[in-house]
Design a protein around this motif. Structure first.
Motif, short mmCIF file in Angstrom:
data_model
loop_
_atom_site.label_atom_id
_atom_site.label_comp_id
_atom_site.label_asym_id
_atom_site.label_seq_id
_atom_site.Cartn_x
_atom_site.Cartn_y
_atom_site.Cartn_z
N VAL A 1 84.27 -9.88 74.14
CA VAL A 1 84.03 -8.73 75.11
C VAL A 1 82.53 -8.35 74.36
O VAL A 1 82.54 -8.14 73.34
CB VAL A 1 85.06 -7.61 74.83
N VAL A 2 81.64 -8.37 75.38
CA VAL A 2 80.44 -7.89 75.12
C VAL A 2 80.25 -6.52 75.57
O VAL A 2 80.38 -6.15 76.72
CB VAL A 2 79.26 -8.74 75.77
N GLU A 3 79.81 -5.67 74.65
CA GLU A 3 79.60 -4.11 74.89
C GLU A 3 78.19 -4.01 75.15
O GLU A 3 77.36 -4.09 74.56
CB GLU A 3 80.05 -3.38 73.73
N THR A 4 77.98 -3.08 76.52
CA THR A 4 76.61 -3.08 76.83
C THR A 4 76.18 -1.57 76.53
O THR A 4 77.31 -0.63 76.42
CB THR A 4 76.25 -2.91 78.37
N VAL A 5 75.27 -1.37 76.24
CA VAL A 5 74.39 0.14 75.78
C VAL A 5 73.33 0.57 76.61
O VAL A 5 72.77 -0.37 77.24
CB VAL A 5 74.06 0.13 74.28
N PRO A 6 73.18 2.07 76.97
CA PRO A 6 72.17 2.40 77.71
C PRO A 6 70.82 2.02 77.17
O PRO A 6 70.73 2.03 75.80
CB PRO A 6 72.40 3.70 77.89
N VAL A 7 69.82 1.56 77.83
CA VAL A 7 68.50 1.31 77.37
C VAL A 7 67.44 1.73 78.22
O VAL A 7 67.53 1.75 79.40
CB VAL A 7 68.34 -0.40 77.10
N THR A 8 66.24 2.49 77.55
CA THR A 8 65.21 2.75 78.44
C THR A 8 63.95 1.93 78.14
O THR A 8 63.83 1.60 76.87
CB THR A 8 64.91 4.14 78.17
N LEU A 9 63.36 1.27 79.09
CA LEU A 9 62.43 0.42 78.81
C LEU A 9 60.97 0.88 79.68
O LEU A 9 61.13 1.49 80.54
CB LEU A 9 62.74 -0.86 79.62
N THR A 10 59.95 1.20 78.93
CA THR A 10 58.78 1.85 79.57
C THR A 10 57.66 0.45 79.37
O THR A 10 57.26 -0.13 78.38
CB THR A 10 58.11 2.90 78.60
N LEU A 11 57.18 0.24 80.82
CA LEU A 11 56.14 -0.88 81.01
C LEU A 11 54.91 -0.40 81.46
O LEU A 11 54.85 0.76 82.11
CB LEU A 11 56.77 -1.72 81.93
N LEU A 12 53.93 -1.12 81.08
CA LEU A 12 52.39 -0.70 81.41
C LEU A 12 51.73 -1.77 82.20
O LEU A 12 51.60 -2.96 81.79
CB LEU A 12 51.55 -0.44 80.51
N ALA A 13 51.26 -1.54 83.49
CA ALA A 13 50.56 -2.46 84.20
C ALA A 13 49.15 -1.97 84.56
O ALA A 13 48.95 -0.95 84.87
CB ALA A 13 51.07 -2.67 85.72
N GLU A 14 48.22 -2.69 83.76
CA GLU A 14 46.70 -2.26 83.89
C GLU A 14 45.84 -2.98 84.85
O GLU A 14 46.08 -3.87 85.14
CB GLU A 14 46.25 -2.62 82.41
N GLU A 15 45.09 -2.15 85.23
CA GLU A 15 43.90 -2.50 86.46
C GLU A 15 44.73 -3.06 87.58
O GLU A 15 44.36 -4.30 87.86
CB GLU A 15 43.14 -3.49 85.57
N ILE A 16 45.65 -2.18 88.07
CA ILE A 16 46.16 -3.11 89.40
C ILE A 16 45.65 -2.07 90.77
O ILE A 16 45.09 -1.05 90.41
CB ILE A 16 47.80 -2.73 89.40
N ARG A 17 45.72 -2.75 91.65
CA ARG A 17 45.40 -2.19 93.13
C ARG A 17 46.10 -1.16 93.57
O ARG A 17 47.52 -0.94 92.99
CB ARG A 17 44.99 -3.06 94.04
N GLN A 18 45.89 -0.25 94.58
CA GLN A 18 46.52 0.62 95.11
C GLN A 18 47.88 0.23 96.02
O GLN A 18 48.94 0.65 95.71
CB GLN A 18 45.84 1.63 96.03
#
Length: 166
Positions: free
Chosen positions: A42-59
């Motif tokens: 049995v694999v127990e999952t846990v809550p995770v918060t991931l923050t990502l940055l995309a640089e110099e992208i178009r509108q």
């Protein structure tokens, strides 16, 4: 004493073909045992918060990512979770002026996008596995949503503490 005698026996004790068959059968039995015991784990999952940055992208790329979108890893198609926050800032570059000064300037029509994703992962000794891959701050990934894909860098990973041993 010969390694294999005239009757094909190893050290005069066991037939080499019989020995190979026994080794193969034992290997198969070990593989089946491993597969059965690992699949019942049995694999127990846990809550995770991931923050990502995309640089110099178009509108258009900024507009294509919306709060509530499902987020996936482009490479593995692993599911990360839902986009819960998005922050947009102008993209900045440092440029040298004619008089030799270095100044901060906005890049026209380019933006930095910070996306926060809430999902679940599996805690392991090497970190958190989300969507089938290990994730750490500094990893790069191509974030895929329903309407877009964009290259990002992990700048934040909030994970639970390691389970304590009792």
């Amino acid at each position: 004493m010969k390694l294999i005698d005239e009757k094909g026996k190893l050290f005069g004790l066991v037939n080499i073909v019989d020995l190979l068959i026994v080794v193969v059968v034992l290997g198969l039995a070990a593989g089946v045992y491993y597969k059965v015991t690992q699949s019942n784990r049995v694999v127990e999952t846990v809550p995770v918060t991931l923050t990502l940055l995309a640089e110099e992208i178009r509108q258009p790329t900024v507009d294509a990512i919306a709060i509530g979108d499902d987020a996936y890893d482009w490479e593995s198609n692993g599911y990360f979770g839902k986009v819960v926050d998005k922050q947009v800032t102008p993209a900045i570059a440092y440029v040298e002026t004619a008089d030799g000064r270095v100044v901060k300037a906005e890049i026209p029509d380019k933006y930095n996008l910070t996306v926060t994703i809430e999902g679940s992962g599996v805690y392991q000794s090497r970190g958190v596995v989300i969507g089938g891959r290990d994730w750490k701050v500094g990893n790069t990934l191509v974030l895929k949503t329903q309407k877009s894909s964009v290259k990002t860098t992990v700048i934040g990973l909030v994970q639970p503490e390691a389970p304590t041993q009792e």
